[in-house]
Design a protein around this motif. Structure first.
Motif, short mmCIF file in Angstrom:
data_model
loop_
_atom_site.label_atom_id
_atom_site.label_comp_id
_atom_site.label_asym_id
_atom_site.label_seq_id
_atom_site.Cartn_x
_atom_site.Cartn_y
_atom_site.Cartn_z
N HIS A 55 0.85 -1.20 -0.12
CA HIS A 55 0.04 0.11 0.04
C HIS A 55 0.82 1.14 0.03
CE1 HIS A 55 -3.87 -2.29 0.70
NE2 HIS A 55 -3.12 -3.05 1.44
N GLY A 56 2.13 1.04 0.74
CA GLY A 56 2.93 2.52 0.64
C GLY A 56 3.65 2.77 -0.65
N PHE A 57 4.26 1.51 -1.07
CA PHE A 57 5.06 1.64 -2.25
C PHE A 57 4.55 1.09 -3.54
CE2 PHE A 57 7.76 1.75 1.39
CZ PHE A 57 8.86 2.64 1.09
N GLY A 58 3.39 0.33 -3.48
CA GLY A 58 2.62 0.23 -4.64
C GLY A 58 3.18 -1.01 -5.43
N HIS A 59 3.73 -1.92 -4.60
CA HIS A 59 4.36 -3.22 -4.95
C HIS A 59 3.38 -4.25 -5.11
CE1 HIS A 59 8.15 -1.68 -5.09
NE2 HIS A 59 8.46 -1.69 -3.90
N ASP A 60 3.06 -5.04 -6.10
CA ASP A 60 1.90 -6.09 -6.18
C ASP A 60 2.35 -7.19 -5.54
OD1 ASP A 60 0.52 -4.30 -8.11
OD2 ASP A 60 1.62 -5.23 -9.76
#
Length: 301
Positions: A55-60
């Motif tokens: 959620h913070g860095f957008g990694h799937d």
């Protein structure tokens, strides 16, 4: 400097802190309870770490697959059994010998890396691994007679066999964790490592809760009562585990576990400079061998 090197050193330092906290907590808990808090109070931090990455860095989030599940579960069980065997060694009068043999983990990790992952080490790295193992064995047996005859005789003893089995299981768990992380694929290695850690720690927590509820409910209750101290064990343990899983995603387990022996140097330094404890020439020699093995390993890379 390759990224896995400082990550491994950080992980070794965190493990040293966790061990000190766990040892202190063992005065209020039994062996099982002190072992459980490492996983039970650690997995929420592992889940939080994955949530921040997502959620913070957008990694799937990676997709589960059969290869990952098999390797992660096998690694999680191997680590639990290895930990129990290592703790069991302390019930023997000559546990130092068994503990020394348990420090052969880097060599066995290299063997499991070869068998399970087809990974080979360079001759220089192989020499570094052996040098470090010798150094750790010397430190482990600093207070006992250290002769070839004593080592040979003790090899047939029960503590030595338990120590070797513990090292084998730790080595197997490390190789399985690397296999699990690599099985997830994906371009972001930190998410591979973090997701693998969160899954394994949650699985280990579930296994230990079921075991303790059925066999040692008093230890489970004591673990919950002492949550204020236990939560720091979990935090330090997960901080170190994040380092281990990340380093083993980036590099072969043989190299990571060999460099991890620097933890003994940290322990020696704290004992000498913080607690002002007396040290023997054998302990100094063992530390020097570990340092030499680390230099050789890094240069060999």
């Amino acid at each position: 400097m390759e990224l896995w090197i400082p990550i491994t050193i950080f992980a070794a330092f965190c493990q040293n802190v966790r061990s000190a906290l766990q040892k202190h907590l063992k005065g209020r808990l039994g062996t099982t309870g002190a072992t459980f808090v490492r996983f039970g109070y650690g997995f929420p931090f592992a889940v939080l770490y994955v949530a921040v990455l997502h959620h913070g860095f957008g990694h799937d989030l990676p997709a589960l697959n059969a290869g990952f599940l098999l390797a992660a579960i096998a690694g999680g069980l191997a680590q639990i059994f290895a930990t129990f065997l290592l703790v069991h060694l302390f019930s023997f009068r000559n546990f130092a010998v068994g503990t020394a043999y348990s420090k052969t983990e880097p060599v066995q990790a290299a063997l499991f890396g070869l068998v399970l992952l087809g990974e080979r080490v360079t001759p220089a790295a192989g020499l570094a691994i052996l040098t470090g193992v010798v150094g750790v064995v010397i430190i482990s047996m600093a207070r006992t007679p250290l002769t070839l005859q004593a080592l040979g005789t003790s090899l047939a003893g029960r503590p030595a066999l338990i120590g070797l089995a513990s090292a084998a299981l730790f080595g197997a768990s490390a190789a399985c964790y690397r296999a699990a992380s690599l099985a997830l694929g994906g371009p972001i290695f930190v998410m591979q490592a973090g997701f693998s850690l969160a899954f394994v720690t949650l699985f280990q927590t579930a296994v230990m809760v079921i075991w303790m509820a059925a066999r040692e409910p008093d230890q489970l209750r004591a673990s919950l009562v002492n949550w204020r101290a236990a939560v720091w064990v979990g935090f330090a343990g997960i901080a170190g585990s994040i380092g281990w899983f990340t380093a083993m995603t980036l590099q072969q387990v043989a190299y990571v576990r060999a460099l991890a022996q620097i933890e003994l140097v940290f322990t020696f330094a704290v004992s000498l400079f913080v607690f002002r404890e007396a040290t023997s020439a054998r302990e100094v020699a063992g530390c020097l061998l570990i340092v030499a093995s680390i230099v050789l390993l890094v240069l060999g890379r």
